[in-house]
Design a protein around this motif. Structure first.
Motif, PDB file in Angstrom:
ATOM      1  N   LYS A   1       0.829  -1.205   0.000  1.00 40.60           N
ATOM      2  CA  LYS A   1       0.000   0.000   0.000  1.00 40.60           C
ATOM      3  C   LYS A   1       0.866   1.259   0.000  1.00 40.60           C
ATOM      4  CE  LYS A   1      -3.240   2.825   2.412  1.00 40.60           C
ATOM      5  NZ  LYS A   1      -4.662   2.934   2.472  1.00 40.60           N
ATOM      6  N   LEU A   2       1.859   1.290   0.868  1.00 35.45           N
ATOM      7  CA  LEU A   2       2.618   2.523   1.014  1.00 35.45           C
ATOM      8  C   LEU A   2       3.580   2.743  -0.156  1.00 35.45           C
ATOM      9  CD1 LEU A   2       3.263   2.536   4.859  1.00 35.45           C
ATOM     10  CD2 LEU A   2       1.413   3.572   3.561  1.00 35.45           C
ATOM     11  N   LYS A   3       4.075   1.648  -0.733  1.00 31.09           N
ATOM     12  CA  LYS A   3       5.049   1.802  -1.822  1.00 31.09           C
ATOM     13  C   LYS A   3       4.377   1.866  -3.193  1.00 31.09           C
ATOM     14  CE  LYS A   3       8.975   2.191   0.093  1.00 31.09           C
ATOM     15  NZ  LYS A   3       9.536   3.525  -0.054  1.00 31.09           N
ATOM     16  N   LEU A   4       3.370   1.010  -3.375  1.00 32.28           N
ATOM     17  CA  LEU A   4       2.793   0.887  -4.717  1.00 32.28           C
ATOM     18  C   LEU A   4       1.357   1.380  -4.811  1.00 32.28           C
ATOM     19  CD1 LEU A   4       4.166  -2.609  -5.796  1.00 32.28           C
ATOM     20  CD2 LEU A   4       4.935  -0.373  -6.552  1.00 32.28           C
ATOM     21  N   GLY A   5       0.769   1.687  -3.664  1.00 36.81           N
ATOM     22  CA  GLY A   5      -0.600   2.164  -3.697  1.00 36.81           C
ATOM     23  C   GLY A   5      -1.633   1.073  -3.927  1.00 36.81           C
ATOM     24  N   ILE A   6      -1.256  -0.180  -3.660  1.00 34.28           N
ATOM     25  CA  ILE A   6      -2.205  -1.278  -3.854  1.00 34.28           C
ATOM     26  C   ILE A   6      -3.167  -1.335  -2.675  1.00 34.28           C
ATOM     27  CG2 ILE A   6      -2.409  -3.789  -3.935  1.00 34.28           C
ATOM     28  CD1 ILE A   6       0.174  -3.816  -5.525  1.00 34.28           C
ATOM     29  N   SER A   7      -4.460  -1.424  -2.979  1.00 33.96           N
ATOM     30  CA  SER A   7      -5.493  -1.411  -1.949  1.00 33.96           C
ATOM     31  C   SER A   7      -5.269  -2.514  -0.927  1.00 33.96           C
ATOM     32  CB  SER A   7      -6.862  -1.592  -2.595  1.00 33.96           C
ATOM     33  OG  SER A   7      -7.777  -2.078  -1.645  1.00 33.96           O
ATOM     34  N   GLU A   8      -5.196  -2.121   0.340  1.00 33.25           N
ATOM     35  CA  GLU A   8      -4.969  -3.106   1.388  1.00 33.25           C
ATOM     36  C   GLU A   8      -6.209  -3.966   1.620  1.00 33.25           C
ATOM     37  OE1 GLU A   8      -5.533  -0.028   1.738  1.00 33.25           O
ATOM     38  OE2 GLU A   8      -6.541   0.518   3.612  1.00 33.25           O
ATOM     39  N   VAL A   9      -7.368  -3.452   1.233  1.00 30.81           N
ATOM     40  CA  VAL A   9      -8.584  -4.251   1.421  1.00 30.81           C
ATOM     41  C   VAL A   9      -8.433  -5.569   0.671  1.00 30.81           C
ATOM     42  CG1 VAL A   9     -11.063  -4.353   1.018  1.00 30.81           C
ATOM     43  CG2 VAL A   9     -10.008  -2.196   1.634  1.00 30.81           C
ATOM     44  N   VAL A  10      -8.012  -5.484  -0.576  1.00 26.89           N
ATOM     45  CA  VAL A  10      -7.906  -6.686  -1.394  1.00 26.89           C
ATOM     46  C   VAL A  10      -6.697  -7.528  -0.980  1.00 26.89           C
ATOM     47  CG1 VAL A  10      -7.697  -7.546  -3.741  1.00 26.89           C
ATOM     48  CG2 VAL A  10      -9.021  -5.500  -3.301  1.00 26.89           C
ATOM     49  N   SER A  11      -5.557  -6.858  -0.755  1.00 29.93           N
ATOM     50  CA  SER A  11      -4.351  -7.651  -0.489  1.00 29.93           C
ATOM     51  C   SER A  11      -4.447  -8.375   0.857  1.00 29.93           C
ATOM     52  CB  SER A  11      -3.104  -6.774  -0.547  1.00 29.93           C
ATOM     53  OG  SER A  11      -3.143  -5.777   0.446  1.00 29.93           O
ATOM     54  N   THR A  12      -4.933  -7.706   1.908  1.00 26.68           N
ATOM     55  CA  THR A  12      -5.024  -8.396   3.198  1.00 26.68           C
ATOM     56  C   THR A  12      -6.002  -9.563   3.095  1.00 26.68           C
ATOM     57  OG1 THR A  12      -6.672  -6.776   3.923  1.00 26.68           O
ATOM     58  CG2 THR A  12      -4.413  -6.457   4.676  1.00 26.68           C
ATOM     59  N   LEU A  13      -7.073  -9.354   2.335  1.00 24.97           N
ATOM     60  CA  LEU A  13      -8.056 -10.415   2.232  1.00 24.97           C
ATOM     61  C   LEU A  13      -7.523 -11.623   1.469  1.00 24.97           C
ATOM     62  CD1 LEU A  13     -11.494 -10.000   2.657  1.00 24.97           C
ATOM     63  CD2 LEU A  13     -10.918 -11.669   0.941  1.00 24.97           C
ATOM     64  N   LEU A  14      -6.835 -11.362   0.363  1.00 23.07           N
ATOM     65  CA  LEU A  14      -6.281 -12.477  -0.412  1.00 23.07           C
ATOM     66  C   LEU A  14      -5.291 -13.270   0.441  1.00 23.07           C
ATOM     67  CD1 LEU A  14      -5.717 -10.742  -3.855  1.00 23.07           C
ATOM     68  CD2 LEU A  14      -7.365 -12.545  -3.335  1.00 23.07           C
ATOM     69  N   LEU A  15      -4.532 -12.559   1.265  1.00 18.96           N
ATOM     70  CA  LEU A  15      -3.543 -13.253   2.090  1.00 18.96           C
ATOM     71  C   LEU A  15      -4.206 -14.138   3.145  1.00 18.96           C
ATOM     72  CD1 LEU A  15      -0.677 -10.634   2.414  1.00 18.96           C
ATOM     73  CD2 LEU A  15      -0.692 -12.789   1.172  1.00 18.96           C
TER      74      LEU A  15
END
Lengths: 368, 311, 500
Positions: free
Chosen positions: A157-171
């Motif tokens: 999120k902080l480096k690339l601006g990728i939505s944490e909603v999606v990334s935390t959920l996928l993980l």
């Protein structure tokens, strides 16, 4: 004069026959009492809808009163089971709370719980460190495990601006599959061949307090709540989080290390979630099971939402959600209501309270 | 090896269709400026309703699919009301919808005894003479009705969004609701409609999982595909054709998983099961390295609209 | 002469605040009617009611003598009412043609485009300009975007044209051309309402004018019967005239920029090779049309954006080119940002918090482990009183509740608390009424006389000419000219728009 001004009769909206117009107006303040009333009404409506759904599913009002009030407060064992259930919920609520304070949408609490528990279990299985400090090492490991698991979304999120909603959920899904890989593989309990880890030794368990089955997990959770309350409401860090939450642009311009504050709060969130996993494995089940984390992610979000991101409020809300969890289990046993009913009721409550908040922030105006 | 690849490719469309439909549903909804995180939930509603409708009513599977679309649209009324009328935070509302739908589908299907009951599903339709083509015939012209419908729906959406006032207004509402409002477009109505249509498509995607592919309803069977679809849309920068390409990619990955095990290649099972999620993350990272993830995002995504706001 | 529009007894309140109180207005076909008033007087709200965006609480609207109810923008359009809002209602990613089509959808998608093309060809003669129909409007200049707005309105057949502060973002020359065109449209029978706070525009181009103050329409007159002083008095209520007061003690440079450039590839607002020096005890005014690099410069100075090249020094000794905002502030830089609610304040937080954050690192309000909110509260109380911030019922209230002028005073109270050496003031009086603006200007002057160096960035040339001791002009990201006060208005204006 050039061409005539629009064909009046055809185009003119009729002046009087139409009804008035409802407009929505933003309001900046509303009295504190009114706010409580509105949220309370939202909560009640949500509960009423839940009761209606349960009635449809075959649990009448009398049965509900029995399961939610009588059965729980009639004997100390049931009260204890609520308090036991409350500990991990409380910590998960704190995890959501600190992340939401900086607008980091941590939907991956369950994944972080899994890695917290995996790290703690690793310490337990390998008997790492001196026995006297084993629990502390497990606690640290759990915090690190959870923190490690949230690190990737934070960085993305902080480096690339990728939505944490999606990334935390996928993980979450990745973590679950990794957990299953361990529990159906090398960590399978050699004694029973069930897909759960071997039992923790006595020194690896949060010790009982001597009343019913309540363990140290509860005081630990309460202590964490107090610490977080200090961090968010008393310390300078907490002051900074308020600005990061309210206006990150301004916060940056005024000299607040926005990146650092966001990062710290999000990592803390992951660490707390890891500890929540530890609290279940070392404080309730005494081993790592394959679905110990189930439902805590959304419950954490719900608890933080209803507590308005206040750690002290989290304690209170966690208690009520614990009642819901315990009652949900008995509904499952005695009425064959699926466990998902707990999620359903929580979702209904969030929705109805969030909907009611409309009336705190807006005013409807009828103009003629 | 050629056989392996052909067999793999032939089943891939069935895996790609749910991603494609869900991603398109998300694009429809989000083009209007509504952040739609509830996809996973609406897929579940569609999947359960599709299976349930077949069990209860029997009849043609296509009717079950229609019922599933209706059901998802119906449930999305709640979401639309929350975010469009009540201006509830779209993240909170979207997440709550996921868990609402999870709970609701689990409760209803258990109560009705629909869980784990095999159902008759969709049959492939051969489009003769195209189906006789070598390789391509089996790949593209020997699929079921939903596969063909998906292609039609994509073309239709493309036409609407580039060649009609409806599409122009939809985009305007998502880009700048103030401007759309001043131009006489009913912002609330368009957002409501977009959410409903989007949810119906996502419901169809879900129903295809139960009625089209698995031919059974299992609790939580969407298995994160709704979230993957959300990632796909970000990756596709809200462009339908890129989303379709992404869906095909993910369909192929998903179709590959059981095949690798069957081919006797030794990869730990649970690591295989992780691949769709890891691949999604990887794709998001790759796309973000190329361009900011906000590229192509409707400018007012996630922002509620109210006209009489005094500043 | 018929009344194109007649408003009587219109009232409107927002969240308990009475924005318009029983306003009356009478506009005739064939005239340019100026609606004059200060910021916050209620002009835009009143016009938004006519355009159908706001519903009035009370009052009647007559169009061509007939009472009407305007239930929405569509009703307004059907009545031949068109409005160019101060903040353009354009979809930036759409082309001009798509924007015009969106507002004028008759005839459908394909035929509508053709209809618009012919309508535009017909209009081109009477308005004397064309626009690029295919480029995204976001890529057009502000003046071109305004033309798109005007075309949008005229294609729809509007006969009552409302323009809200149309000249605010234009250069003097562009403004003259626009006003002449409006005159021409009026001569063809349209009614034009010109919402403005610029007296000059009104005196030269309006047939009649109506003055609004505090939500009320207080007078209607013809410009010829009033002189500028009387008009000012009508608008402001009292006559306060600010006079230029040149710097007395100009000292050593406190801020110097050497060849500063911002990243970004050749866009109009990309800063390139800006070198300037600001000395203690002077106000350096940076003039320019909006969007020529001023915002980028301000962000680079604040430390929220980094310069791609160049060097920024404080007091000739401290290099702050890559310093964090915290360091800059500690070294004596204070900032009054252009958009108070974007960079200036956290509107949802309390007044006390918004004040205390300015000096949080000093430990005055508690250490890292414990914030002392009571200390912050009392300090904020003292500062709020000293800076005459009105409307503070409680220091615990949200900053959002403050009016524009008072919010700006709060920002200034916070920024001036540490006796700064360098002050960046970006459009410090934007959106303020005359009295509030005068108060802000007085603060800036006294800070200057106290030895601070001030960089005043403003799109308002009058403000620059009034305050600045030296003037620089920004054009396409470059510093194109510098003048010593008193500067020739004409010469500065030309530098702002020159294409050299």
């Amino acid at each position: 004069m050039a061409e005539p001004i629009v064909a009046l009769d055809a185009a003119m909206p009729a002046p009087s026959r139409r009804p008035g117009r409802m407009t929505v107006e933003i309001r900046q303040t509303s009295p504190a009492g009114q706010k409580i009333l509105i949220r309370g009404a939202g909560l009640l409506i949500g509960l009423a809808i839940s009761v209606a759904i349960l009635a449809w599913a075959g649990v009448g009002l009398g049965n509900l009163a029995n399961e939610f009030v009588y059965a729980i407060f009639s004997d100390s064992r049931s009260v204890a089971s609520v308090l036991i259930q409350m500990a991990p919920l409380l910590i998960a609520g704190l995890a959501a709370c600190v992340a939401f304070r900086v607008r980091f949408w941590n939907i991956g609490i369950e994944g972080q719980m899994i890695f917290g528990s995996i790290a703690a279990t690793l310490v337990a299985i390998t008997d790492f460190g001196p026995p006297a400090l084993r629990l502390v090492v497990m606690l640290m490991a759990a915090a690190l495990g959870g923190m490690g698991w949230i690190f990737v979304p934070v960085a993305l999120k902080l480096k690339l601006g990728i939505s944490e909603v999606v990334s935390t959920l996928l993980l979450n899904y990745v973590a679950l599959n990794f957990l299953l890989h361990l529990l159906y593989g090398s960590w399978q309990d050699p004694k029973s061949s069930f897909p759960h880890s071997e039992q923790y030794d006595a020194i690896e368990r949060l010790s009982p307090l001597g009343w019913e089955n309540v363990t140290l997990a509860l005081p630990l959770a309460l202590l964490l709540a107090l610490l977080l309350w200090w961090a968010l409401n008393i310390s300078r860090f907490g002051f900074f989080t308020r600005f990061v939450h309210a206006n990150p642009k301004m916060a940056k311009a005024i000299g607040i290390p926005v990146l650092g504050v966001t990062c710290a709060a999000a990592l803390l969130s992951g660490a707390l979630a890891g500890v929540a996993g530890f609290a279940i494995s070392a404080g309730i089940e005494y081993r790592m099971t394959q679905s110990f984390f189930f439902g805590y992610g959304f419950s954490g979000i719900l608890i933080a939402f209803l507590a308005r991101n206040n750690p002290i409020g989290v304690i209170i809300v966690a208690f009520f959600v614990a009642i819901l969890f315990v009652a949900g289990q008995s509904l499952q046993v005695f009425y064959q209501i699926p466990g998902a009913i707990v999620q359903l009721i929580q979702a209904i409550v969030v929705i109805s309270v969030a909907a009611a908040e409309f009336f705190i922030r807006h005013r409807l105006k009828w103009t003629r | 090896m050629a056989d392996f690849i052909l067999n793999w490719l032939v089943v891939s469309p069935a895996f790609a269709v749910p991603f494609a439909l869900a991603a398109l549903g998300l694009i429809v909804a989000e083009k209007s400026g509504v952040l739609f995180l509830g996809a996973e939930g609406f897929m579940l509603v569609g999947a359960m309703t599709g299976a349930g409708a077949l069990i209860v009513m029997g009849g043609h599977p296509l009717l079950a699919l229609l019922a599933a679309m209706l059901a998802a649209a119906l449930v999305s009324l709640i979401f639309a009301f929350l975010v469009v009328v009540l201006r509830v935070d779209q993240i909170i509302a979207g997440l709550s919808m996921v868990f609402l739908c999870q709970g609701l589908t689990s409760l209803i299907s258990t109560q009705q005894g629909w869980t784990n009951r095999p159902i008759s599903g969709l049959d492939p339709i051969a489009l003769w003479p195209l189906s006789e083509l070598p390789v391509l015939g089996r790949l593209l012209f020997h699929q079921d009705a939903v596969f063909y419908a998906t292609i039609v729906i994509f073309i239709a959406f493309h036409w609407v969004s580039t060649r009609s006032l409806l599409g122009l207004r939809l985009k305007a509402v998502g880009e700048n609701p103030d401007a759309a409002d001043a131009a006489g477009v009913n912002v609330g109505l368009y957002r409501f409609g977009a959410v409903l249509c989007g949810a119906a498509l996502i419901g169809l995607a879900g129903a295809y999982l139960s009625v089209g592919v698995a031919k059974i309803w299992v609790d939580g069977m969407a298995g994160g595909r709704g979230w993957i679809a959300i990632a796909l849309v970000i990756f596709a920068r809200w462009q339908p054709w890129r989303a379709l390409a992404g869906a095909v990619l993910f369909g192929c990955i998903e179709a590959l998983i059981p095949r690798i095990a069957a081919a006797g290649i030794q990869v730990p099972q649970y690591f295989m099961l992780m691949t769709p999620y890891v691949a999604t993350l990887a794709v998001m990272i790759w796309a973000a390295l190329l361009r900011s993830p906000r590229t192509g995002q409707p400018a007012s995504l996630g922002t509620p609209f109210v006209r009489e706001e005094r500043r | 002469m018929t009344s194109a529009l007649e408003l009587s007894g219109i009232s409107k309140s927002f969240d308990g605040f009475r924005a318009i109180a029983a306003a009356d207005l009478d506009v005739r076909s064939g005239e340019v009617h100026a609606l004059l008033g200060e910021n916050g007087a209620g002009k835009s709200s009143l016009m938004n009611i006519v355009a159908g965006l706001y519903a009035p609480d009370e009052g009647t609207i007559r169009v061509q003598g007939r009472p009407v109810r305007i239930g929405g923008p569509l009703d307004a359009r059907r009545l031949g009412i068109g409005m160019v809002h101060q903040h353009y209602k354009l979809v930036k990613s759409f082309s001009a043609l798509e924007n015009i089509l969106l507002a004028n959808p008759e005839g459908g998608f394909a035929r509508g485009r053709a209809t618009i093309d012919t309508a535009l060809a017909r209009l081109a003669d009477s308005i004397g300009f064309t626009v690029d129909l295919t480029k995204p409007v976001g890529a057009l200049s502000i003046a071109e975007q305004q033309r798109v707005e005007i075309l949008k309105m005229l294609v729809g057949g509007a006969r009552l044209l409302i323009l809200d502060e149309p000249t605010a973002v234009l250069t003097d020359m562009e403004a003259e051309r626009l006003l002449a065109m409006l005159r021409h449209l009026a001569s063809e029978g349209a009614a034009v309402i010109l919402v403005t706070h610029k007296l000059g525009d009104v005196m030269r181009h309006a047939d009649r004018l109506t003055v609004m103050r505090n939500g009320k329409t207080i007078a209607t007159a013809t410009p010829g019967t009033l002189n500028a002083g009387e008009l000012t008095k009508l608008v402001v209520g009292t006559t306060t005239t600010e006079c230029a007061a040149p710097a007395q003690n100009v000292g050593a440079p406190v801020l110097s920029l050497t060849s500063v450039s911002s990243g970004g590839n050749g866009r109009r607002e990309t800063l390139s090779d800006v070198t300037l020096r600001i000395c203690s005890g002077e106000i350096y005014g940076l003039a320019g049309v909006g969007g020529n690099g001023q915002t980028e410069l301000a962000e680079i100075l604040m430390g929220v954006a980094t310069a791609a090249a160049g060097r920024i020094m404080l007091e000739e000794t401290v290099n702050i080119t890559h310093a964090a905002p915290k360091t800059r502030r500690a070294k004596g830089l204070a900032v009054i940002p252009a958009d108070r609610h974007s960079y200036g304040l956290a509107s949802e937080l309390s007044i006390a918090d918004n004040y205390a954050i300015g000096d949080v690192y000093s430990g005055k309000y508690g250490g890292v482990l414990r914030m002392k909110s009571s200390v912050a509260q009392s300090a904020a109380g003292v500062a709020v009183a000293a800076h005459d911030v009105q409307g503070v019922r409680s220091l615990a209230h949200k900053a959002a509740l403050l009016s524009g002028g008072n919010a700006q005073k709060l920002v200034i109270a916070r920024e001036f608390a540490g006796a700064p050496r360098v002050i960046l003031a970006h459009s410090p009086s934007r959106g303020l009424d005359v009295r509030a603006a005068a108060a802000v200007h007085a603060r800036l002057r006294s800070a200057r006389d106290g030895g601070a160096g001030i960089l005043l960035i403003s799109e308002d040339l009058d403000e620059i000419l009034l305050l600045a001791d030296r003037i620089g002009v920004m054009n396409r990201g470059r510093l194109v000219a510098e003048f010593a006060a008193p500067a020739d208005r004409q010469a500065v204006g030309e530098a702002m728009v020159s294409h050299g």
